[in-house]
Every structure is written in structure tokens, then in C-alpha cells.
Design an enzyme around this catalytic site. Structure first.
Site, PDB file in Angstrom:
ATOM      1  N   GLU B 245      34.892  79.591  19.792  1.00 16.58           N
ATOM      2  CA  GLU B 245      35.861  79.685  18.713  1.00 16.58           C
ATOM      3  C   GLU B 245      36.344  81.085  18.426  1.00 16.58           C
ATOM      4  OE1 GLU B 245      35.866  78.500  13.990  1.00 16.58           O
ATOM      5  OE2 GLU B 245      34.155  78.025  15.235  1.00 16.58           O
ATOM      6  N   ASN B 378      30.253  85.771   6.684  1.00 16.96           N
ATOM      7  CA  ASN B 378      29.804  87.028   7.291  1.00 16.96           C
ATOM      8  C   ASN B 378      28.285  87.189   7.220  1.00 16.96           C
ATOM      9  OD1 ASN B 378      32.482  87.337   7.753  1.00 16.96           O
ATOM     10  ND2 ASN B 378      32.654  89.377   6.834  1.00 16.96           N
TER      11      ASN B 378
END
Lengths: 377, 392
Positions: B245, B378
Site C-alpha cells: 500500500e 503514525n
């Protein structure tokens, strides 16, 4: 596009690594920094034998004609091993002035001796009020019948105590901060009227504050044209800045490796402290910062000799901003993650901390380079 | 060491650049650079335009329309598209469902779905997250029970980007709870969004935009032939997709365009009678972001160089995602601050001189908080680096 070192660069890197692990161990280094001289003649002779001292110089003077990228593996090793010998001062600064701006006679006199390890150099530029402004030169050189007389002071001249010759910037015309009127001279460190106050720096290098009182040099001591030295000084300092960025990479990589190792071995609450997410994420950030810094060091070294001076300035300043920030972050985190042990003299990481702290503001701190970067548009 | 593109790569870059100049419609570009909402038609239109050039799905196998570009060429293409202000590629079909079909799909499934994706005829969306399954994806509960030739699906997905546009959805569903590990018993299922029992509810975000949705499944009957790969082994598919991805998530091309935009903006704004860009406090922060972007660009190239030999991307991709999104967010923040008080006006009611551009800056700042949350937050990316690269 290719980020790999060439085969020759890899071989060189390999031989320096071997030298580091076999001969420049942490214990061996400790003995060197505690010695009177603060560096090792034997190590310097080995550098000459390995060809490191001739790396960037022309074959006519015994060198190998390398560029800044060729010096990267050497600088990384210097950062990794915290080598205290005057490589940057002699090869990255002093020798560059001669190679780029010197007369044939100066080249013939100095460079072969530098390459074989017989002559060490230092660059006397910084002055008390100058901070990082390269155009700030108050030290004066008065023209006489046979040459020049130097009058003034320089501070924190790295490796001056061991240097055979000094490259000294002095003003032959103009006001203290004028771009025009700066000249460069080759001066014997032992010349009459040169006095040194020597000391050890926080990161265990040697340096001196210097005074020139009626120091007489012949006309042939002038490097390049009288009063026109600033562009050369800027170019060489930019080149040395790229090199110190590469040195920082070696030191940061060591800091990261040793911290990671510590996280895996140090146990608290019955488990390695590296199993705590609070520490894992900090280690990851150190890793990311180091990778980004490597990229900027590559960029700086590739562009260190760019013919386009504006491009060179912009890239070098960008790299130094990034490296300065990275030095601070990684050195502080490395100590923090080591806990109290990171503070001790006996652990190498505290020495790496000190070197990174100083590199962050060598040739200009982040603020200085932010100003210069912004001025580039 | 040589940081330049090869002559061939430079020729390719110029070719892409020239093609974009001639083929990216102004209306689309203007919407992108002015941060306006893109419609379904806009997004599909751009897919069609790239498809006509043969660039509709560069990384597909050549037999299905792939370009056989090198990894560097693909990077150049993405960079140039970002820099030119192209609409984003609709990722869910071409970049996400398609790689899964190439790897795991039957020949029938490929023939049925791939050409429509390529040509921009069918709009896809992704059904992964659930209200109780965010970062912990394997805890998902939406169930699919086999009854004859069908699966009967019940449950709910959330954060489904562009579900309101979508014709089809690919979903991770639970087909069994009889396994010891939660990762087992998950399957990968394709559904027509028009199937009875599927309903979409918008989740309006703080920027006033409609990007994401909740999707509800109430006794939805899905033909069993829409199962991709084996029943109960969907986690293998999901992991494959995750690895596939994220290359190019650095988005450095678009960020470079935003830096130029920010500089223009900061030159127009004034502080104490001088352009804001000459204010050292502002300028230093801008410079630091520029430098960080420069470092990311080179880091991206370094990784591409390392992967040229065919090595699969690893945790480097997480680094690019973290830094890329941090930079994007920092840029939106600096823009917000650059326009000062004019960050406040939001929606024009009756004003005639309403500045649509400055009014879009604060919503965009709000909207971009998503970047450090989506596609693996993140923090999850840091976990990946910690485990995969550092061995912690």
C-alpha cells in the site's frame, strides 16, 4: 542515480573500520587524549600510509584526486571512532586553501609534506566578536617592503597546538566586516611573534587562542590575491561543513547502535527496557532522524564542490540545519535512554554526546544557517 | 555516488511533465490546488484520462495494462502528478483491490473487475475499520455466514472513504470464530454497494467535508463467488495489501508544490509593513520544513535505489509515511498561521468579496489531521519500525 560507495570507496571504508576496531579502540583513544600532545603521531603516520592524508589532493603532490564523497567514509569513521587527530583541520581545511588558492611554490612546499604526514595544518579564522560570520576579520596584516606584518588575535583555533603551519585570515584593507580586504597567509606556528594559549576542548580535541604581535611573513606567504580571500574562505568552509556532516553521521550511527544494544540488554522490572513502548518510539525517532541526516550528508558532499556557488550555499546550509538539529536530538536521547550510565566518562556514548554537541555548532549553528538558507531564496 | 536521474529517467520525467501539461484539465487542477472537494465524476474522469494514455495503473502486470516501469519511473510519475496538482488516484480499486486480485483472484474475478477499474467505470471503496477495530484490525466483528451459494453479511464498517461514491466495496469479514487466533477466520469479500441491506451514513468532519462514512450491513446476501482467496485466510490477503500500500506515501511532489504556494502566500501577507516571508520567526519555521522535505526527498530516492535490485519495501515505507505526513501537516499549519486573522472566515453567507482561497486554508488544516491517523496511524508505523527494523 546511485547512492552506493564505489568499490574503491568501499575498500577504503573497510580498511578504516579495521583500523578502528584493531587499533583505535576506546581504551587506546583514552590514552591518546590523556597524553601531553593530545593526538598520536603513530596514528597520523598510519593515516599517511593508508593514503588518507592525500585523498583529496592532486596526484602531482602525491594525492589521489578525490572529491568530498571520497572523503565521506573517512569522516564517518572519524565520527564513529571519535578520532581526535587533526584530519579535518589539515586535510579538510588547511590543505584545501593551498590546493585551491595557493601558488605553485606553496603547493610544492606544503602538500607533499601534508600527504606524507610531515606537515600538519590548522585554520586560524575565528575571532572573539565574529561568531560565525566569515567576513568578520579584525586581525590586520600591514604591507611592508618585503611582506606583511600580522597584528591581532584569533580564538579557538582547532588543532593549532600540533600544527606546523597555520592558515591565517587577516585584513589588508577595509572595515572589520567588509567582504573585500580579507587576505590569507601561511604562517609558521613557531614564527616569532606568534603566541598560543593551548587547551583541551569539551570533546577532547586540542585548540588554542592565538596572538600575532608584529609577526613578520614574506610576500610569498600570501595565498591568492591580496584582499580577495572571502570567496575562497566560504568555499573551503562549506566543503569542511559537508565533511563535518559526514562525521556527524558516523557519530550518530554509533550513538544509535549502542543505545539500541543497551535497550536490548538492560533489564528493569524483569524485562529488557526495550520492551517498553515509551522507549521504543523514542528509539524509532532517533532512527528516522539518522536516516534523514544521512540523506542530507550525502547531498552536502555531492554538492560541496558545485560550480554554482548559490546552489552550494543553499544545500550546505540546509544540510547543516538538519544535521545540527539531528545532533542535538540524537545525542540527548542517547544519554537519556542510557540513564545515569550515559552520563559517565567511562561509557563511550558520553564522549559521542560531547562531539555531537560541538558538531552542531561547528561552522555555524542551526540559527546561523537558517539565516543563510533564507537569504538564498 | 550520483544523486541525479539517468538521462533516460530525465527524458521520461520530461515526457510525463509535458503530457500532464497538455492533459490535466484546468478545472481539475484548480480544484486540487484550491483545496476544493472533488466529485465522483472528477475522480473517475482523471482515471479515464490516464487510462487512455495507458498510464491508468502503472504497477499492474503488463497483460492487464501495467506500464512495466522501473521503480524509479513509478516514483517520477507520482512526483510529477503531485507537483502538477493532479487529483489523487482513487486508491481503493487500482492500487488496493487490484493487487489483491492479481495475487489471489481467480481468472474470472480478474476479468470481471480489473478492466472496469482501469477504465474508471467503477468506483471502489474499502471496508476495513470497524467501530471497535481501528489499529487493532484483527478484532473485527462484521460477520459473513455461508448459506448455500451466498454469504449473509451483518455488521458495520466505519471511516469508509468515498463510500457515498462507491459502486463496489471490498471488505474484511469474519467467517469463523472457531480458531484460536483472531487473525484466523477472517475472509476477503467483494460486494456490490447496490445490494439490498447495505446503507451508508455520512460522517461529517470538522472541516465541513464529506469524505468518510459509516457503512451498515443488514442481512446482505453476497454471492459466494465474490470471495477472494480462501475462506478464513483473509488475513494473508490483508497483510499482502498492507505491504503493497504505502510506497510513495511521502507525497513529496505535492508537498513541494505546497511549499511554493506557502511562499507566495507569505509574500502577500504583511507584518509590520513587511512581507511575512521576511519575518525571521516565520521564515525559520518555513525553512525547517523545507529542509525536512529536502531530506525526505533524498531519503525516498535512497530507498528506491536500494530496492532497485528487486528487494521488497520494508519498514522504510513506515518512515516515509511518518515524515511525509508530518511535513504535510506542518505545511497546512504554516499556511493557517500565514493568513492570520483571515483563517477565520469559513462559509460565505451574503458577502460578495469572500476570499474562497484563504477560507479553504483552515478547513484544510483541520482535514489534514487525518494524515497521521489514517493508513496505519503514525504510532502504529513506529511499532512497525521498532519490531521490523530494530528488533525491539
Amino acid at each position: 542515480m546511485n547512492f552506493d560507495y564505489s568499490e574503491e570507496q568501499q575498500l577504503l571504508a573497510q580498511s578504516i573500520r579495521q583500523f578502528l576496531t584493531k587499533e583505535y579502540t576506546f581504551a587506546a583513544r583514552q590514552a591518546v587524549i590523556e597524553s601531553d600532545q593530545g593526538y598520536s603521531e603513530q596514528v597520523w603516520a598510519t593515516f599517511a600510509e593508508m593514503g588518507l592524508l592525500g585523498l583529496p589532493f592532486a596526484s602531482e603532490v602525491g594525492g589521489f584526486g578525490g572529491n568530498a564523497v571520497d572523503l565521506m567514509p573517512v569522516m564517518e569513521a572519524i565520527g564513529d571512532g571519535l578520532i581526535v587527530e587533526p584530519y579535518l583541520a589539515s586535510v579538510g581545511l588547511g590543505g584545501q586553501f593551498i590546493a585551491r588558492g595557493g601558488s605553485q611554490a606553496q603547493k610544492q612546499e606544503i602538500l607533499p609534506a601534508l600527504v606524507t604526514g610531515q606537515c600538519k595544518l590548522a585554520f586560524a579564522q575565528t575571532e572573539r566578536e565574529a561568531r560565525y560570520n566569515l567576513a568578520h576579520v579584525a586581525c590586520r596584516a600591514e604591507k611592508t617592503e618585503n611582506g606583511y606584518t600580522l597584528e591581532g588575535e584569533k580564538c579557538v583555533v582547532l588543532h593549532a597546538p600540533c600544527a606546523d603551519k597555520l592558515i591565517v585570515s587577516a585584513r589588508t584593507a577595509g572595515q572589520t566586516t567588509a567582504a573585500d580586504g580579507i587576505s590569507l597567509f601561511v604562517v609558521d606556528r613557531s614564527a616569532p611573534g606568534v603566541t598560543l594559549t593551548s587547551y583541551r576542548t569539551i570533546d577532547n580535541l586540542r585548540a588554542a587562542d592565538m596572538r600575532f604581535a608584529g609577526t613578520v611573513v614574506p610576500a610569498e606567504a600570501l595565498i591568492g590575491q591580496e584582499g580577495q580571500a572571502l570567496p575562497l574562505i566560504e568555499a573551503v568552509v562549506d566543503y569542511a561543513t559537508a565533511l563535518v556532516c559526514a562525521e556527524a553521521i558516523g557519530a550518530m550511527q554509533f550513538a544509535n547502535d549502542t543505545t539500541l544494544e543497551y535497550l536490548k540488554t538492560r533489564k528493569q522490572f524483569g524485562v529488557p527496557i526495550g520492551s517498553f513502548q515509551a522507549l521504543q518510539h523514542r528509539m524509532v525517532d532517533m532512527t528516522i532522524i539518522c536516516e534523514q541526516a544521512k540523506s542530507m550528508a550525502c547531498l552536502a558532499c555531492v554538492k560541496a564542490d558545485s560550480a554554482d556557488a548559490d546552489e552550494r550555499r543553499r544545500i550546505i546550509s540546509a544540510a547543516k540545519i538538519h544535521i545540527a538539529d539531528a545532533c542535538r536530538h540524537i545525542s540527548q536521547e542517547a544519554v537519556q535512554l542510557h540513564g545515569g550510565m550515559g552520563m559517565t566518562e567511562e561509557l563511550k556514548v558520553s564522549h559521542t554526546f560531547r562531539r555531537l554537541t560541538m558538531i552542531a555548532q561547528t561552522f555555524g549553528d542551526a540559527d546561523h544557517h537558517l539565516e543563510r538558507f533564507a537569504a538564498c531564496g | 555516488m550520483d544523486l541525479n536521474y539517468s538521462p533516460e529517467e530525465t527524458v521520461f520525467r520530461d515526457e510525463v511533465r509535458a503530457w500532464l501539461k497538455d492533459n490535466l484539465p484546468d478545472e481539475l487542477r484548480d480544484k486540487v490546488v484550491n483545496y476544493e472537494e472533488l466529485t465522483k465524476e472528477d475522480l473517475l474522469r482523471w482515471q479515464k484520462i490516464t487510462a487512455e494514455r495507458g498510464w491508468g495503473a502503472p504497477d499492474w502486470p503488463e497483460e492487464w495494462g501495467g506500464t512495466n516501469w522501473t521503480i524509479v519511473q513509478r516514483h517520477i510519475f507520482e512526483e510529477e502528478c503531485g507537483h502538477a496538482g493532479c487529483p489523487p488516484r482513487i486508491p481503493f480499486g487500482v492500487s488496493m483491490c487490484a493487487p489483491v486480485l492479481h495475487q489471489f483472484g481467480t481468472q474470472e474475478q480478474k476479468q470481471r473487475f480489473l478492466p472496469d477499474m482501469y477504465n474508471g467505470d467503477v468506483f471502489w471503496c474499502q471496508g476495513y475499520s470497524e467501530p471497535g477495530s481501528g489499529s487493532d484490525l484483527a478484532s473485527l466483528k462484521t460477520s459473513a455466514v455461508r448459506e448455500g451459494d451466498s454469504y449473509v453479511v451483518n455488521g458495520q464498517k466505519i471511516w469508509t472513504t468515498w463510500a457515498q461514491y462507491a459502486d463496489w466495496i471490498f471488505c474484511l469479514v469474519r467467517t469463523s470464530t472457531d480458531f484460536p487466533k483472531r487473525q484466523q477466520g477472517i475472509s476477503f469479500l467483494l460486494m456490490d454497494m447496490n445490494t439490498p441491506g447495505i446503507s451508508v451514513r455520512p460522517l461529517m468532519l470538522m472541516d465541513g467535508g464529506h469524505e468518510v462514512n459509516e457503512v451498515f450491513f443488514d442481512d446482505v446476501r453476497v454471492p459466494a463467488e465474490n470471495l477472494v482467496h480462501e475462506e478464513n485466510d483473509g488475513w494473508t490477503v490483508a497483510k499482502y495489501l498492507l505491504g503493497h500500500e504505502r510506497l510513495g506515501t511521502g507525497n513529496t511532489g505535492a508537498s513541494k508544490r505546497e511549499v511554493l504556494r506557502l511562499k507566495e502566500l507569505a509574500a502577500q501577507q504583511h507584518k509590520n509593513g513587511k512581507p511575512l516571508i521576511d519575518d525571521p520567526r516565520f521564515r525559520d519555521r518555513l525553512s525547517r520544513v523545507e529542509v525536512e522535505l529536502m531530506a525526505l526527498e533524498i531519503t525516498n530516492l535512497r530507498f528506491l535505489d536500494q530496492m532497485r535490485g528487486g528487494r521488497a519495501p520494508g519498514a522504510e515505507v513506515s518512515l516515509l509515511k511518518i515524515r511525509g505526513t508530518e511535513i504535510q501537516q506542518a505545511l497546512t499549519e504554516l499556511m493557517l498561521e500565514a493568513v492570520g486573522p483571515f483563517a477565520q472566515p469559513f462559509r460565505s453567507l451574503h458577502a460578495t468579496d469572500f476570499d474562497q482561497h484563504t477560507a479553504s486554508i483552515a478547513p484544510r488544516y483541520c482535514n489534514y489531521r487525518k494524515t497521521s491517523i489514517y493508513a496505519g496511524s503514525n504510532e502504529i508505523q513506529r511499532n512497525i519500525i521498532s519490531k521490523a527494523s530494530l528488533g525491539l
